[in-house]
Design a protein around this motif. Structure first.
Motif, PDB file in Angstrom:
ATOM      1  N   ARG A   1       5.276 -41.351  12.010  1.00 26.84           N
ATOM      2  CA  ARG A   1       4.320 -42.312  11.469  1.00 26.84           C
ATOM      3  C   ARG A   1       4.553 -42.575   9.977  1.00 26.84           C
ATOM      4  NH1 ARG A   1      -0.137 -42.868  14.226  1.00 26.84           N
ATOM      5  NH2 ARG A   1      -0.035 -40.697  14.926  1.00 26.84           N
ATOM      6  N   THR A   2       4.891 -41.530   9.186  1.00 26.42           N
ATOM      7  CA  THR A   2       5.028 -41.713   7.740  1.00 26.42           C
ATOM      8  C   THR A   2       6.253 -42.561   7.405  1.00 26.42           C
ATOM      9  OG1 THR A   2       6.301 -39.658   7.382  1.00 26.42           O
ATOM     10  CG2 THR A   2       3.899 -39.493   7.352  1.00 26.42           C
ATOM     11  N   GLU A   3       7.372 -42.283   8.067  1.00 28.82           N
ATOM     12  CA  GLU A   3       8.598 -43.045   7.807  1.00 28.82           C
ATOM     13  C   GLU A   3       8.467 -44.472   8.303  1.00 28.82           C
ATOM     14  OE1 GLU A   3      11.807 -42.918   5.762  1.00 28.82           O
ATOM     15  OE2 GLU A   3      11.523 -40.941   6.648  1.00 28.82           O
TER      16      GLU A   3
ATOM     17  N   GLY B   1       9.519 -34.677  12.226  1.00 28.40           N
ATOM     18  CA  GLY B   1       9.639 -34.574  10.783  1.00 28.40           C
ATOM     19  C   GLY B   1       8.893 -35.676  10.062  1.00 28.40           C
ATOM     20  N   LEU B   2       9.189 -35.853   8.751  1.00 27.99           N
ATOM     21  CA  LEU B   2       8.373 -36.769   7.957  1.00 27.99           C
ATOM     22  C   LEU B   2       9.093 -37.189   6.682  1.00 27.99           C
ATOM     23  CD1 LEU B   2       5.496 -34.554   6.425  1.00 27.99           C
ATOM     24  CD2 LEU B   2       7.697 -33.699   7.178  1.00 27.99           C
TER      25      LEU B   2
ATOM     26  N   THR C   1       5.659 -37.322   1.582  1.00 29.04           N
ATOM     27  CA  THR C   1       4.577 -36.681   2.314  1.00 29.04           C
ATOM     28  C   THR C   1       4.871 -35.205   2.532  1.00 29.04           C
ATOM     29  OG1 THR C   1       4.330 -38.785   3.463  1.00 29.04           O
ATOM     30  CG2 THR C   1       3.060 -36.927   4.307  1.00 29.04           C
ATOM     31  N   ALA C   2       6.135 -34.879   2.808  1.00 30.48           N
ATOM     32  CA  ALA C   2       6.515 -33.481   3.020  1.00 30.48           C
ATOM     33  C   ALA C   2       6.269 -32.642   1.778  1.00 30.48           C
ATOM     34  CB  ALA C   2       7.989 -33.394   3.421  1.00 30.48           C
ATOM     35  N   SER C   3       6.567 -33.174   0.619  1.00 28.47           N
ATOM     36  CA  SER C   3       6.330 -32.433  -0.631  1.00 28.47           C
ATOM     37  C   SER C   3       4.849 -32.173  -0.838  1.00 28.47           C
ATOM     38  CB  SER C   3       6.898 -33.212  -1.815  1.00 28.47           C
ATOM     39  OG  SER C   3       8.300 -33.312  -1.731  1.00 28.47           O
TER      40      SER C   3
ATOM     41  N   ALA D   1       8.377 -29.795   6.050  1.00 28.00           N
ATOM     42  CA  ALA D   1       9.058 -30.045   7.322  1.00 28.00           C
ATOM     43  C   ALA D   1       8.891 -28.858   8.257  1.00 28.00           C
ATOM     44  CB  ALA D   1      10.540 -30.330   7.070  1.00 28.00           C
ATOM     45  N   ALA D   2       8.995 -27.632   7.709  1.00 30.47           N
ATOM     46  CA  ALA D   2       8.853 -26.432   8.540  1.00 30.47           C
ATOM     47  C   ALA D   2       7.458 -26.342   9.158  1.00 30.47           C
ATOM     48  CB  ALA D   2       9.149 -25.191   7.704  1.00 30.47           C
TER      49      ALA D   2
END
Length: 511
Positions: free
Chosen positions: A174-176, A238-239, A243-245, A440-441
């Protein structure tokens, strides 16, 4: 034992990081991924080379962890957002990947800015297109490389390419997905958006969309051979790395502004409703019915790196030979500069700015009695001021009382304290070195049930983070300097185009 692999691909380095299920980092391996600049404004990379480097990093990370690959219960990737990674009918790359530093589509953006496209895109997609947006890059390819455009069958982001290499499956999260082509209200891909940008023909090339913590596929035997992973290991969608940060530092939550001081000045707030404004992108958050509001510009810590590479080369070489850190050497100079007043102001627009590509960086108020420490202090201050411009804009639309800060420069206590003083709010820096990889993890762990959700962080962030409180006196001084910093930028706006023209050849110039 259970562990998780987070892959984080930036603009120059790809990383593989293995975490224990409790969030402890077990190992990290890095590989540089060369950029290619075949002509001005083109910033590309070889897609096969990116996968090869990532596979090498994964194999090394497994070895360094001291655990068998079978302990890795799931994998997820994050990578730089925007840019473009294209596949053809045979699912092979259609030319090099295009990075988010690319600006070849400048003329496309200029044309759109003079039409109704900008206002319509803001209302429909929640954001105004920019030069490295997939929309602008696809429009450029359609105009300048029509044969390549006709062969497009899959439009991917960087992390989706890496996940395809791991699993052989096409998709995105969704984020990408929301970098260009989603309806800001429905959060789904919008045919109307494709028509707006003149890209109707490639709507079917957009990948299927899923939650970041859904299983996208499983490590293939070929990928297992290259990476050392166990074949059949689950891989989550993943993302986007922004957003991951935020997720990795506990900042993808209500009432918090998360800040990434990296190549880009990234500042973001999560909301439960749609609020569009030309000063930020209103994109999809991880969960449906939530939005990630991002105010960004390519004007952050890359300016500090430039200063080191350009003006501190000998010291960097000496530090490398002695096994010390150039940052430790310079920290003493910066600390000394912070104790004395200075007239120097620095605009961190070496690679871009909130004012568009025409702006350029500058030192002002520089005198002969200033030293390198004074200049470094001004560079760090200018970076923080640029973040403040974006954060002030977000404050106009959202309520938040705390900031979370990540990025390499955040490890410098003086820089973190400067952020707190300039923003006038508490700033927390966590001890997580690889925040995006851990984000991501978390998606990988949630995908296989190790965590109840991506927000079920096993770490005690209150125990591992350090909070910096603003000092009222320093905040008042920074506010005075920030006001002048902004006034100077406004004064320079009409002059920046003239400055840029100085580099153009005039009649009579030699070739």
């Amino acid at each position: 034992m259970a562990s998780l692999l987070g892959i984080d691909n930036g603009l120059t380095v790809t990383k593989a990081v293995i975490f224990d299920a409790d969030g402890t980092q077990l190992s990290v391996a890095r590989r540089r991924v060369p950029q290619s600049i075949p002509q001005p404004r083109f910033v590309e990379r070889d897609m096969a080379g990116l996968w090869s480097a990532t596979a090498e990093a994964i194999r090394e990370a497994i070895t360094l962890s001291g655990r068998p690959a079978s302990d890795i219960k799931a994998v997820a990737a994050t990578a730089h957002g925007d840019g473009l990674y294209l596949l053809g009918e045979d699912k092979q790359p259609l030319g090099p990947g295009i990075l988010s530093l690319d600006s070849r589509a400048g003329a496309v953006i200029d044309t759109w800015s003079e039409s109704a496209v900008f206002s319509q895109a803001l209302a429909l997609t929640g954001q105004i297109p920019h030069v490295s947006a997939p929309s602008a890059l696809l429009a450029w390819i359609k105009q300048h490389e029509p044969e390549r455009y006709k062969r497009i069958r899959h439009v991917l982001g960087c992390k989706d390419w890496l996940r395809f290499c791991l699993t052989g499956t096409i998709g995105t999260d969704r984020t990408e997905a929301s970098t260009s082509f989603t309806d800001v209200h429905t959060q789904a891909f919008s045919p109307e958006a494709m028509r707006l940008f003149g890209l109707d023909e490639v709507f079917e090339a957009l990948p299927p969309m899923a939650h970041s913590a859904e299983i996208a596929g499983y490590v293939t035997s070929d990928a297992a051979t290259l990476t050392g992973l166990a074949a059949g290991t689950p891989v989550a969608f993943g993302l986007h790395d922004v957003t991951a940060s935020a997720l990795g530092i506990g900042g993808h939550a209500d009432d918090i502004v998360s800040i990434v001081a990296g190549t880009y000045s990234i500042n973001q707030v999560v909301s439960t409703d749609v609020r569009v404004d030309p000063r930020w992108f209103c994109r999809n958050a991880i969960d449906a019915g939530r939005w990630n509001n991002m105010a960004i510009s390519p004007a952050s810590a890359a300016n500090y790196d430039w200063f080191l590479d350009t003006l501190c080369r000998k010291d960097q070489d000496a530090a490398a030979e002695s096994g010390t850190s150039i940052h430790e050497t310079l920290a003493h100079e910066i600390d000394a500069a912070l104790q004395r007043p200075s007239t120097i102001l620095f605009h961190p627009y070496l690679f871009g700015s909130p004012h568009g590509n025409v702006a350029s960086g500058s030192f002002l108020g520089l005198h002969g009695w200033h030293d390198r420490g004074d200049m470094l202090k001004a560079v760090l201050e200018g970076i923080a001021f640029n973040h403040k411009i974006h954060i002030d804009a977000l404050h106009d639309g959202f309520a938040f009382k705390e900031a979370r800060l990540t990025g390499g420069a955040s490890r410098n206590p003086a820089f973190a304290q400067m952020f707190a003083d300039i923003l006038g709010m508490p700033v927390t820096v966590t001890s997580t070195d690889e925040a995006a990889a851990f984000g991501a993890a978390l998606c990988a762990g949630a995908a296989v049930g190790l965590f109840a959700s991506v927000q079920d962080d096993p770490r005690d962030l209150s125990a591992t983070g350090r909070q910096y409180q603003p000092d009222p006196a320093r905040s008042a001084d920074f506010n005075r300097r920030f006001s002048l910093y902004c006034r100077i930028a406004e004064t320079l706006k009409p002059l920046w185009p003239d400055i840029e023209q100085l580099s153009e050849k005039t009649e009579g110039d030699s070739a």
